[in-house]
Design an enzyme around this catalytic site. Structure first.
Site, short mmCIF file in Angstrom:
data_model
loop_
_atom_site.label_atom_id
_atom_site.label_comp_id
_atom_site.label_asym_id
_atom_site.label_seq_id
_atom_site.Cartn_x
_atom_site.Cartn_y
_atom_site.Cartn_z
N ASP A 97 9.05 65.26 25.36
CA ASP A 97 10.51 65.06 25.76
C ASP A 97 11.06 65.99 26.59
O ASP A 97 11.62 65.89 27.54
CB ASP A 97 11.43 64.99 24.28
CG ASP A 97 10.92 63.62 23.44
OD1 ASP A 97 10.39 62.65 23.95
OD2 ASP A 97 11.20 63.57 22.24
N HIS A 154 12.11 57.77 17.89
CA HIS A 154 10.92 58.26 17.24
C HIS A 154 10.83 57.29 16.13
O HIS A 154 11.50 57.68 15.15
CB HIS A 154 10.98 59.89 16.94
CG HIS A 154 10.85 60.64 18.12
ND1 HIS A 154 11.20 62.14 18.02
CD2 HIS A 154 10.91 60.54 19.43
CE1 HIS A 154 11.14 62.69 19.14
NE2 HIS A 154 11.00 61.46 20.12
N HIS A 197 16.44 57.40 22.93
CA HIS A 197 15.09 56.86 22.94
C HIS A 197 14.80 57.11 21.27
O HIS A 197 15.57 57.75 20.70
CB HIS A 197 13.90 57.53 23.65
CG HIS A 197 13.50 58.70 23.34
ND1 HIS A 197 13.96 60.04 23.61
CD2 HIS A 197 12.40 59.09 22.70
CE1 HIS A 197 13.52 60.91 23.39
NE2 HIS A 197 12.56 60.63 22.42
N GLU A 257 8.43 52.95 20.54
CA GLU A 257 9.60 53.79 20.83
C GLU A 257 10.37 52.92 21.92
O GLU A 257 9.88 52.28 22.78
CB GLU A 257 9.11 55.07 21.69
CG GLU A 257 8.60 56.16 20.59
CD GLU A 257 8.49 57.60 21.43
OE1 GLU A 257 9.18 57.86 22.35
OE2 GLU A 257 7.87 58.45 20.72
#
Length: 133
Positions: free
Chosen positions: A91, A80, A78, A23
């Site tokens: 999250d 996935h 960010h 990630e």
């Protein structure tokens, strides 16, 4: 609403693709919802393929730089790596900043932004630069 130009979006995608299968995480910096700069961070989480944690020392230094330069933290992004572009329970539980969280699904290419921990979706507007003649 978040506004981002194509070049900043491309910088973000380039960073996230470079760190796959981990990630990726970083900051979108600018003013009043307009992303002007992309600041990638290192993911130092012990399980980086499933979670992210920004390097705390680098994050602190960048936050001080944002303040010093008169800018704002516009969003945290960010990825996935295996989707989806929706916030996980982790999250939500670790959403400490009152800015949108932008999530990239690296398999489908979908991008979504949320106010967390509530989960309200935020609109992302892509601004295409007009060529100068």
């Amino acid at each position: 609403m978040l506004r981002i130009q194509q070049d900043c979006l491309e910088q973000t995608l380039s960073h996230l693709q470079a760190v796959l299968p981990r990630e990726g995480v970083g900051l979108w910096v600018g003013k009043r919802g307009q992303v002007r700069q992309v600041w990638p961070l290192e993911n130092v989480h012990p399980m980086p393929q499933k979670r992210y944690e920004a390097d705390p020392q680098a994050l602190t230094m960048l936050l001080l730089r944002i303040e010093r330069e008169g800018l704002e933290l516009v969003a945290i992004y960010h990825s996935h790596p295996t989707g989806p572009a929706r916030p996980s329970e982790t999250d939500r539980s670790q959403a400490f900043w009152r800015v949108p969280y932008v999530i990239f699904d690296m398999q489908s290419g979908e991008v979504r932004a949320y106010r967390l921990p509530e989960g309200d979706e935020v609109v992302i507007q892509l601004e295409v630069a007009t060529p100068k003649v």
